[in-house]
Design a protein around this motif. Structure first.
Motif, short mmCIF file in Angstrom:
data_model
loop_
_atom_site.label_atom_id
_atom_site.label_comp_id
_atom_site.label_asym_id
_atom_site.label_seq_id
_atom_site.Cartn_x
_atom_site.Cartn_y
_atom_site.Cartn_z
N MET A 195 -25.91 -14.21 -22.73
CA MET A 195 -24.79 -14.44 -21.83
C MET A 195 -23.47 -14.19 -22.55
SD MET A 195 -25.88 -15.07 -18.84
CE MET A 195 -27.09 -13.79 -19.25
N ALA A 196 -23.42 -14.55 -23.83
CA ALA A 196 -22.20 -14.29 -24.60
C ALA A 196 -21.99 -12.79 -24.77
CB ALA A 196 -22.29 -14.96 -25.97
N ALA A 197 -23.09 -12.06 -24.97
CA ALA A 197 -22.99 -10.60 -25.09
C ALA A 197 -22.49 -9.98 -23.79
CB ALA A 197 -24.34 -10.02 -25.47
N LYS A 198 -22.93 -10.52 -22.66
CA LYS A 198 -22.47 -10.01 -21.37
C LYS A 198 -20.97 -10.20 -21.21
CE LYS A 198 -23.14 -10.65 -16.38
NZ LYS A 198 -23.92 -11.36 -15.33
N GLU A 199 -20.47 -11.39 -21.55
CA GLU A 199 -19.03 -11.64 -21.44
C GLU A 199 -18.25 -10.76 -22.39
OE1 GLU A 199 -18.45 -15.77 -22.09
OE2 GLU A 199 -19.59 -16.39 -20.31
N LYS A 200 -18.79 -10.56 -23.59
CA LYS A 200 -18.10 -9.72 -24.56
C LYS A 200 -18.08 -8.26 -24.11
CE LYS A 200 -18.12 -8.49 -29.45
NZ LYS A 200 -18.80 -8.68 -30.77
N ALA A 201 -19.16 -7.81 -23.49
CA ALA A 201 -19.21 -6.43 -23.02
C ALA A 201 -18.18 -6.20 -21.91
CB ALA A 201 -20.62 -6.11 -22.51
N ILE A 202 -18.09 -7.14 -20.97
CA ILE A 202 -17.13 -6.99 -19.88
C ILE A 202 -15.71 -7.00 -20.41
CG2 ILE A 202 -16.25 -8.11 -17.79
CD1 ILE A 202 -19.10 -9.07 -17.24
N ALA A 203 -15.47 -7.74 -21.49
CA ALA A 203 -14.13 -7.82 -22.07
C ALA A 203 -13.80 -6.62 -22.94
CB ALA A 203 -13.99 -9.10 -22.89
N HIS A 204 -14.80 -5.84 -23.33
CA HIS A 204 -14.58 -4.68 -24.19
C HIS A 204 -13.80 -3.60 -23.41
CE1 HIS A 204 -15.28 -1.30 -26.86
NE2 HIS A 204 -15.86 -2.11 -27.75
N PRO A 205 -12.73 -3.03 -23.99
CA PRO A 205 -11.91 -2.06 -23.24
C PRO A 205 -12.65 -0.81 -22.83
CG PRO A 205 -11.31 -2.10 -25.58
CD PRO A 205 -12.21 -3.26 -25.35
N LEU A 206 -13.65 -0.39 -23.61
CA LEU A 206 -14.39 0.82 -23.27
C LEU A 206 -15.62 0.55 -22.40
CD1 LEU A 206 -14.34 2.85 -26.60
CD2 LEU A 206 -12.97 3.22 -24.55
N VAL A 207 -15.85 -0.71 -22.09
CA VAL A 207 -17.05 -1.07 -21.33
C VAL A 207 -16.68 -1.66 -19.98
CG1 VAL A 207 -19.13 -2.49 -21.28
CG2 VAL A 207 -18.40 -1.42 -23.42
N GLY A 208 -15.95 -2.78 -19.97
CA GLY A 208 -15.61 -3.43 -18.72
C GLY A 208 -14.76 -2.55 -17.81
N GLY A 209 -15.27 -2.28 -16.62
CA GLY A 209 -14.57 -1.41 -15.69
C GLY A 209 -14.74 0.06 -15.98
N GLN A 210 -15.43 0.40 -17.07
CA GLN A 210 -15.63 1.80 -17.45
C GLN A 210 -17.12 2.16 -17.40
OE1 GLN A 210 -12.88 3.47 -17.74
NE2 GLN A 210 -11.50 1.71 -17.89
N LEU A 211 -17.94 1.48 -18.20
CA LEU A 211 -19.38 1.70 -18.21
C LEU A 211 -20.16 0.56 -17.56
CD1 LEU A 211 -19.81 3.07 -21.85
CD2 LEU A 211 -19.71 4.40 -19.73
N LEU A 212 -19.48 -0.55 -17.33
CA LEU A 212 -20.10 -1.73 -16.74
C LEU A 212 -19.10 -2.37 -15.79
CD1 LEU A 212 -22.61 -3.69 -16.85
CD2 LEU A 212 -21.32 -4.98 -18.58
N SER A 213 -19.55 -2.69 -14.59
CA SER A 213 -18.65 -3.31 -13.62
C SER A 213 -18.26 -4.71 -14.09
CB SER A 213 -19.31 -3.39 -12.25
OG SER A 213 -20.47 -4.20 -12.30
#
Length: 780
Positions: free
Chosen positions: A143-161
């Motif tokens: 779950m922490a990895a999920k939150e971190k991924a969404i917060a990542h500038p190249l991931v959240g809104g780019q590769l992951l909704s």
């Protein structure tokens, strides 16, 4: 004009051998287009120009070239595999994802797959912190990895909704190994589904999108419709013709002409490499068939009438050509002018369609004026008069004549209504506003269209645009002012609700640990991996980019948004005079050129209307008749424009094509009515009687051709391509209302404003002597 044309047309009728040779020559030219068009095109290509090589020592290098680094790209993918699930960050979900990616990468035609695991590390100490953790990680760690991924500038809104339910796999192909188009779409999806089935505890759904699936979907649907709707359209035309003519011989002869015209056109346009135009393959053959069939019906109605009166096949053909041949020539000329005005458009597809239509109309007229008279002299023409006066329209035309009687008793009222209604409808139509959506080129319900809509909701859109930032030599590339300017742009974009997930070096630096002034943050750029650093920043070229998503809502919706952004950029530029800011990208380009749709429509319709008015005024030697013809020709276009307004449609490229094409077709009925009216004015003293006789003389052909045209276009209404449906609906509505305008408004206008003094002494068509035909009423 009448006399010259009559001589030429009757000469063709009197020399069947020469006509046969002409038909064979044209057929041979068309066959070359079907078989070896490239070789013919090569004959006319200019010799290649050999450019002199410049001396490299004399070239001035403005700036240093960037190092050989392959920057990360969030848009550079041939196909995007869209994965939906609530279980990405679960033990089984991670296993399934990695297995899917591994299987796809093992395909020989796949060059690479870019996904969460490939995003560079943002840890400035170089320690690997994977976005997707090991599948043995605890639930809390996942779950922490999920939150971190969404917060990542190249991931959240780019590769992951942002809700973590939609994930993108960016696939690039090695085209040397691609054997089938399906490999790039359904092939990928099937591979992913097969792997996912090995993990029954996870529920993944897959869609493909991107420019390759979108292109293939449009082409696949286009090719399917090309055959389907041509067959249906031609079948409907023949069926309606049999019902209306009540004679199979007449139907066969009339059908031969447009078939030959389409055969010639589709072969000749290949010399110009226009055959792959989406309108040319589907719309053009049906359109030319209807145009040729219309002229053929008018000609055949007259020939049948004279055959039934006792003339021989030759004399009936001569008389028919003399009576309606000039009208057919004028209709072909005005139709070609209407279609040709599309060549003034800026859209390449529209221009090619316009050129092809002009070629097609000319060749179709040649086919009508040669094939029908020639066929009437053969064994096919012996029984063309069978069924004459037994058709549905022939038998009931007397009842319709009540309309003309009513019109002629209230000419002032009806003519005033015609002018007033047309003006009002034109004013309503003028409220149409241009728009364009990428999904319009896709069949509704297709996976590509559904994926496009899903990307709008999940990630703020599939299409990307950007703001390009450049600075002069007064600013160092590592200057804090660069980050300050970019931060202001990012803040500007964040204020716009239609702009999705802006990303720049500001987002990347913001994800690094610590806080500080821009001076400190800019110095941290050197700590980033080169592929990540140069994704949005190229210091050697004094350039940086701020990228953002654009939804497919209709580009007109973005007009106010882009305008506010440009105003904001102007204000930022005033604060940073050494910088230049440019709003660019495909969506921005489409918005800037959106007004061009209106310009193209005004140019096409305006130029076509003016030229058609001049042609009619010259042909009928009457300025007044030219002015009168404006109302019945503008009325159907105004009706169609009003329909678009009331149904909430926008003005699009397909609308420009449809409006211009409809003008070219709608004027045909007007020309036939006016031609007959002028001829009858020479035979009777009373204008009302001339109008009445023109109505009964051409009414059968006008109603018959309208029914056939509407029936032909109605077949395309069931297409799953929206543009084709819009074209068909607009065409059918325009042609139907054109009949009303020509049978109601035009007679009233002629009775009210066409004075007897305006009729010049036109040479009456030469009449062939009546020769009884064996078995006819005359011979008996």
């Amino acid at each position: 004009m009448f006399r010259t044309f009559n001589r030429c047309s009757t000469w063709l009728v009197d020399h069947p051998a020469i006509v046969t040779i002409l038909i064979l020559i044209l057929s041979g030219i068309a066959l070359l287009g079907y078989t070896v068009p490239e070789q013919i095109r090569d004959w006319f290509k200019p010799a290649p120009v050999v450019e002199k090589q410049s001396n490299p020592s004399k070239l001035k290098l403005i700036r240093q070239a960037p190092p050989d680094v392959d920057p990360i790209s969030l848009t550079d993918a041939h196909t995007i595999l869209v994965v939906d699930s609530d279980e990405f960050f679960t033990t089984e979900g991670i296993k399934a994802l990695r297995a899917i990616v591994e299987k796809i990468e093992s395909l020989d035609y796949v060059r690479s797959v870019f996904w969460l695991d490939d995003v560079p590390n943002l840890n400035i100490f170089g320690l690997r912190e994977p976005i997707v953790p090991n599948e043995r990680a605890s639930e809390k760690r996942l779950m922490a990895a999920k939150e971190k991924a969404i917060a990542h500038p190249l991931v959240g809104g780019q590769l992951l909704s942002e809700d973590g339910r939609t994930l993108l796999l960016m696939v690039k192909f090695d085209w040397f190994y691609v054997d089938d188009d399906e490999d790039c779409t359904t092939g990928l999806k099937q591979v992913a589904q097969q792997v996912a089935e090995e993990y029954p505890d996870v529920n993944f759904s897959f869609m493909t999108t991107g420019h390759i699936p979108t292109y293939l979907t449009a082409i696949r649907t286009h090719n399917a419709n090309k055959v389907k709707y041509q067959v249906i359209g031609y079948g409907m035309i023949l069926l309606m013709a049999v019902i209306l003519f009540r004679g199979i011989s007449a139907v066969i002869i009339v059908a031969l002409a447009p078939m030959f015209g389409v055969f010639l056109t589709m072969g000749v346009i290949q010399f110009f490499d226009f055959q792959n135009n989406p309108f040319n393959d589907v719309v053009l053959p049906v359109l030319l068939s209807l145009v040729g069939f219309t002229d053929g019906v008018h000609l055949m109605v007259q020939i049948r009438r004279h055959r039934a009166a006792g003339l021989s096949g030759r004399d009936a053909a001569r008389r028919g050509v003399q009576e309606v041949g000039l009208a057919c020539a004028l209709t072909s000329l005005t139709t070609a002018i209407g279609f040709g005005s599309l060549s003034l458009a800026h859209h390449e597809t529209v221009r090619e369609f316009g050129y092809s239509c002009v070629i097609g109309v000319i060749l179709t007229f040649v086919a009508v004026i040669t094939v029908i008279p020639l066929a009437c002299r053969t064994w096919l023409g012996r029984s063309i008069h069978v069924g004459h006066n037994k058709g549905i329209i022939d038998r009931h035309l007397g009842r319709i004549s009540v309309v003309i009687d009513l019109v002629l008793t209230r000419t002032k009222l009806i003519s005033s209504l015609g002018i007033g209604i047309t003006v009002v409808l034109i004013l309503i139509s003028s409220t149409l506003r241009p728009d364009e959506r990428r999904a319009n080129m896709l069949p509704e319900g297709s996976e590509a269209a559904l994926a496009l809509n899903h990307m709008d909701k999940a990630l703020g859109g599939l299409e990307h645009s950007r703001i390009q930032v450049t600075w002069n030599d007064n600013v160092e590339s590592d200057s804090p002012e660069v980050l300050i300017a970019i931060s202001k742009i990012d803040d500007l974009l964040q204020q716009e609700p239609l702009i999705g997930h802006p990303i720049s070096i500001r987002n990347i630096l913001g994800a690094l640990p610590g806080e500080g002034d821009p001076e400190e943050r800019m110095s941290m750029l050197d700590l980033l991996p080169p592929p990540l650093k140069r994704a949005f920043y190229t210091p050697e070229q004094h350039r940086a980019d701020v990228s953002f998503h654009v939804q497919d809502l209709g580009i007109a919706r973005y007009g106010p948004t882009f305008t506010r952004i440009e105003e904001g950029l102007t204000a930022i530029n005033a604060e940073h005079p050494d910088f230049q800011f440019s709003l660019t990208g495909s969506a921005v380009w489409r918005w800037r050129n959106l007004y061009q749709i209106v310009v193209d429509l005004a140019t096409s319709l305006g130029s076509a209307a003016i030229i058609i008015f001049i042609v009619l005024a010259f042909a009928f030697q009457s300025l007044r008749l030219g002015l009168i013809s404006i109302i019945p020709n503008m009325f159907p276009l105004a009706v169609t424009g009003t329909y678009l307004v009331f149904t909430g449609q926008a003005l699009e490229v397909v609308s420009v094509c449809a409006f211009t094409v409809c003008l070219g077709i709608a004027v045909d009925d007007t020309i036939h009515f006016l031609t007959r009216f002028r001829e009858e004015q020479l035979n009777v003293e009373n204008d009302h009687e001339a109008i009445h006789r023109a109505f009964t003389g051409v009414g059968t052909a006008l109603i018959m051709t309208t029914i056939v045209l509407v029936a032909g276009f109605s077949t395309v209404v069931f297409s799953d391509m929206r543009d084709q449906r819009i074209f068909a609906i607009m065409s059918g509505l325009t042609i139907s209302s054109a009949l009303f305008g020509d049978l109601v408004f035009l007679p009233a206008l002629l009775a009210q404003y066409a004075k007897r003094s305006q009729v010049p002494a036109i040479q009456e068509p030469e009449q062939a002597p009546i020769q009884p035909v064996e078995g006819s009423l005359v011979s008996e």
